[in-house]
Design a protein around this motif. Structure first.
Motif, PDB file in Angstrom:
ATOM      1  N   GLU A  90       0.825  -1.219   0.000  1.00  0.00           N
ATOM      2  CA  GLU A  90       0.000   0.000   0.000  1.00  0.00           C
ATOM      3  C   GLU A  90       0.851   1.258   0.000  1.00  0.00           C
ATOM      4  O   GLU A  90       0.577   2.210  -0.734  1.00  0.00           O
ATOM      5  N   LYS A 132       4.958   1.489  -9.873  1.00  0.00           N
ATOM      6  CA  LYS A 132       4.127   0.847 -10.894  1.00  0.00           C
ATOM      7  C   LYS A 132       4.392  -0.653 -10.992  1.00  0.00           C
ATOM      8  O   LYS A 132       3.540  -1.428 -11.391  1.00  0.00           O
ATOM      9  N   THR A 133       5.639  -1.050 -10.710  1.00  0.00           N
ATOM     10  CA  THR A 133       6.043  -2.440 -10.929  1.00  0.00           C
ATOM     11  C   THR A 133       6.803  -2.965  -9.717  1.00  0.00           C
ATOM     12  O   THR A 133       7.671  -2.263  -9.180  1.00  0.00           O
ATOM     13  N   LYS A 164       2.323   1.729  -3.410  1.00  0.00           N
ATOM     14  CA  LYS A 164       1.300   2.194  -4.356  1.00  0.00           C
ATOM     15  C   LYS A 164       1.103   3.703  -4.180  1.00  0.00           C
ATOM     16  O   LYS A 164       1.071   4.459  -5.169  1.00  0.00           O
ATOM     17  N   ASP A 224       2.357  -4.282 -11.761  1.00  0.00           N
ATOM     18  CA  ASP A 224       2.895  -5.283 -12.671  1.00  0.00           C
ATOM     19  C   ASP A 224       4.025  -6.001 -11.940  1.00  0.00           C
ATOM     20  O   ASP A 224       4.554  -5.498 -10.944  1.00  0.00           O
ATOM     21  N   ARG A 239      -3.074  -6.954 -15.072  1.00  0.00           N
ATOM     22  CA  ARG A 239      -1.674  -6.570 -14.848  1.00  0.00           C
ATOM     23  C   ARG A 239      -0.740  -7.374 -15.756  1.00  0.00           C
ATOM     24  O   ARG A 239      -1.113  -8.448 -16.251  1.00  0.00           O
ATOM     25  N   CYS A 244      -6.726  -9.163 -12.918  1.00  0.00           N
ATOM     26  CA  CYS A 244      -6.478  -7.781 -12.478  1.00  0.00           C
ATOM     27  C   CYS A 244      -5.989  -6.896 -13.618  1.00  0.00           C
ATOM     28  O   CYS A 244      -5.738  -5.701 -13.409  1.00  0.00           O
ATOM     29  N   GLU A 277      -2.877  -7.896  -7.138  1.00  0.00           N
ATOM     30  CA  GLU A 277      -4.207  -7.433  -6.717  1.00  0.00           C
ATOM     31  C   GLU A 277      -4.179  -5.960  -6.335  1.00  0.00           C
ATOM     32  O   GLU A 277      -5.167  -5.240  -6.517  1.00  0.00           O
ATOM     33  N   GLU A 278      -3.037  -5.516  -5.833  1.00  0.00           N
ATOM     34  CA  GLU A 278      -2.874  -4.106  -5.446  1.00  0.00           C
ATOM     35  C   GLU A 278      -2.696  -3.213  -6.670  1.00  0.00           C
ATOM     36  O   GLU A 278      -2.765  -1.990  -6.575  1.00  0.00           O
ATOM     37  N   GLY A 279      -2.428  -3.821  -7.844  1.00  0.00           N
ATOM     38  CA  GLY A 279      -2.316  -3.028  -9.071  1.00  0.00           C
ATOM     39  C   GLY A 279      -0.910  -2.908  -9.620  1.00  0.00           C
ATOM     40  O   GLY A 279      -0.661  -2.116 -10.539  1.00  0.00           O
TER      41      GLY A 279
END
Lengths: 333, 333
Positions: free
Chosen positions: B54, B62-63, B57, B92, B116, B114, B88-90
Motif C-alpha cells: 500500500e 508501478k512495478t 502504491k 505489474d 496486470r 487484475c 491485486e494491489e495493481g
C-alpha cells in the motif's frame, strides 16, 4: 519421419538461389524428387516434371516439400491456397521456413480435418546443452565461406560422397533445413536459442572413432553481419580439425547486403584460423571449394589453377569437378 | 517496456549478493528504486525505505521487481503470497528468474483477472528483424571482454553516468537480464533465436542524433567457446564506432571452461577490431576497463599504469576510479 517421395514446391521463387532447398533434395536424393510445383513468376526450375497436385498424387508423391527459402520468412496468401489444396489432396507438408506451418491456424485446421501432418524441420526438438569446449574424439571438418550460400553444404555433401566411395568413415552433419530434409536429422542451427548454439554443434558432432570424419555443414559467414554469430558458434562448437574455404567468385556483394563487399579468401583463411584455434590449436585449412556455376568451364579451371598457386592450397569445384582433391588433403592430416 | 518506478522485492535473500539485481537498480537508476519489500529473514538491505504494498502504491510505484535470486530455481509459496497480493494491489511484476512468472498458473490467473502484466525479461517479447547492416546515424560504443563476467555491464553504466554528468547524450543499452531490469528496456540477447541476434542489436540501437552515444552492454567473449556467437552478433549488429576492452586480471581460466586460458588484451584488441571493421571500417579501440575488485588499490593502480604503457591506451577501473579517462577518449573520436 517425413514420407517420401516428394513434390517440390518452388512457389514464386524470385531466383534459382531462393530454391536451394529443392535443388539440394534433387541433387542428393533424386529418387525423392518426383516433380515440381511452380507458381506464376517462378524463376527457379529443377529440370524435373512440372506437376499439378493431381499429377503428383498419381505419381505417388506423399509429401509436398516447400523447397523455396524466403528472407525473414512469411507464408504468403498466394502460397496458402496451394498448401491448403495439397492437404486436401492428401499430401503432408514439410517446411524449413522460419514461419512455421504449425503456427498458421488455417493450415493446422485443414491438416487436422484431412488427417495430414505438418513437418517444420526448422524447429529444434532437443534441449541442447551449453557448450563445454571439451575435446572430443574423432575428426571434424567444417566448411566456412566468404559469404552465405556459396556452396558450403554442397562441399560437405560432395566430400561425404567421395569419402564413402573410398571406404572412409564420414558423416555429413546437417545444420540447416535443407540438410535436415536431405538426411532426416541434424540441428536447425539458425533457430537455436543464442546461448545454446555452440552446445548444439557439440551435440551434433559427438565423440567418434579416431578415423571418423564429421563433415559439418557450414552456415552464414564470419563476414556476413546478419549471420556471423551463427558461423562463430559453428567454429567454436565444432572445434574443427580441418577447414575448407568456400567462395563464389562472381558475387557482386554480400548476399542481401548491397553495401558490403566479399572478403578475399586470404582474409577468410586468416580470420577463420585465428578463431578456430581458440577451440582447437591444431586446426588446419586444407583446401578451397569454389562454386563456379556462373563461369564457363575453361574460365573455372583457369580460376582454380590460379587460386592454387596464389593460396598454396588445393582448389576445386567439388560439385563440378569432384571432391577428390579435398578428400586427398583431408586424408593427409 | 517495464513501467517505472519500482518497488524492489528482496524476498528472503540469504545474503546481500543474492540481491544483486536490486542493488544494480538502486546503484544505477536510484530514481526507479522508490522502496524495498523485505520478508522475514531477509539479509539484504538497499538502504531505501521499507514499504508495504500500500505504501509503495501511494508512493507511485508501478512495478514490483524481483530483485533477488531464488533458491533452487523455484518461486516459493512464501513469495507467491506477496506476488499475488501485489498484482491485486495493481502492480505489474518483473523478473529475470530462470523460472518464468508466466509459467506459474496462479500468477497468470490473477494477472489476467487484475489486468496486470508479467514481465519475464529472460524471454524476448519482440519479433526482431534480420540484421540489414545499414549504417545508422549516431555513435555506438561496445564493451568487449577477454572473458564472460569481467565487468562489461558496469563499464557501460559507469560511462553513461559520467557522460550524462558532462551533459553529453548517452544511453546505456541493456542486452542482459540485469541490465533490462535496471533500465526497464533492452534485448535479452542470450535468449534470442540465432538468426535474429544481430538484428535485435540493430533494433536496440537505432538511428540517433549525430552526437548521441549508445553504450551497448557486452555479452560473452569472442574467446569463450560457449558464448562467442552472441558476442559476434553484438559486434556486427552494434556496428560500434568505439570498443572498450574489458579484463579481470586474477581469473585463472575462462569462466566455466577449466581447459581454456584467457587471451591477452592485445589478442582481444586485434581480433575485435578485425571483426568490427566488417560492419564499421572506422571503428577504434579507445580504452581499457579493468575489473580490479580482487586487487589491493596500490596493486590495481600499478597494474593500470603498466597496462597504459604496454597498450598505449587509457586504462582504468571505472567502478573504482571513475570512467573519466574512457569518456575523454570517447569524446575525442
Amino acid at each position: 519421419m517425413i514420407e517420401t517421395p516428394y513434390l517440390l514446391f518452388l512457389g514464386d521463387a524470385p531466383d534459382p538461389l531462393a530454391a536451394k532447398v529443392a535443388q539440394g533434395i534433387k541433387d542428393w536424393r533424386p529418387e525423392f524428387a518426383v516433380g515440381q510445383f511452380r507458381m506464376e513468376g517462378c524463376k527457379a526450375d529443377m529440370g524435373i516434371p512440372d506437376m499439378t497436385l493431381e499429377d503428383a498424387k498419381a505419381a505417388g508423391c506423399k509429401t509436398l516439400v516447400i523447397g523455396v527459402a524466403n528472407r525473414g520468412g512469411v507464408i504468403s496468401q498466394a502460397w496458402k491456397k496451394v498448401l491448403i489444396a495439397a492437404l486436401e489432396e492428401g499430401f503432408d507438408l514439410a517446411s524449413g521456413l522460419h514461419n512455421l506451418l504449425r503456427e498458421e491456424p488455417d493450415l493446422v485446421a485443414v491438416a487436422e480435418a484431412c488427417g495430414r501432418a505438418l513437418h517444420d524441420v526448422r524447429v529444434p526438438e532437443v534441449d541442447y546443452p551449453i557448450a563445454n569446449g571439451i575435446k572430443r574424439t574423432g575428426k571434424r571438418c567444417l566448411a566456412v565461406g566468404t559469404d552465405c550460400s556459396v556452396g558450403k553444404m554442397y562441399t560437405a555433401l560432395c566430400m561425404e560422397r567421395e569419402m564413402r566411395e573410398r571406404g572412409l568413415k564420414a558423416s555429413f552433419r546437417a545444420t540447416g533445413q535443407t540438410g535436415i530434409l536431405i538426411t532426416g536429422d541434424g540441428v536447425p542451427l539458425d533457430a537455436v536459442i543464442a546461448d545454446f548454439m555452440a552446445g548444439s554443434v557439440e551435440w551434433l558432432t559427438p565423440d567418434n572413432d579416431p578415423d571418423h570424419w564429421d563433415l559439418i555443414e557450414g552456415q552464414g559467414s564470419l563476414f556476413h553481419v546478419s549471420y556471423s554469430g551463427v558461423t562463430m558458434a559453428l567454429i567454436h562448437g565444432g572445434q574443427p580439425d580441418a577447414l575448407i574455404l568456400c567462395h563464389e567468385p562472381t558475387r557482386a556483394h554480400m548476399r542481401g547486403l548491397p553495401g558490403y563487399q566479399l572478403p578475399g579468401l586470404d582474409a577468410l583463411r586468416d580470420l577463420s584460423l585465428q578463431i578456430a584455434r581458440v577451440a582447437n590449436p591444431g586446426v588446419q585449412v586444407v583446401g578451397i571449394s569454389v562454386n563456379t556455376q556462373h563461369m564457363p568451364e575453361a574460365e573455372a579451371r583457369a580460376y582454380l589453377a590460379a587460386l592454387e598457386t596464389e593460396m598454396g592450397l588445393p582448389a576445386t569445384d567439388p560439385y563440378r569437378f569432384g571432391a577428390g582433391k579435398l578428400v586427398d588433403a583431408l586424408a593427409a592430416i
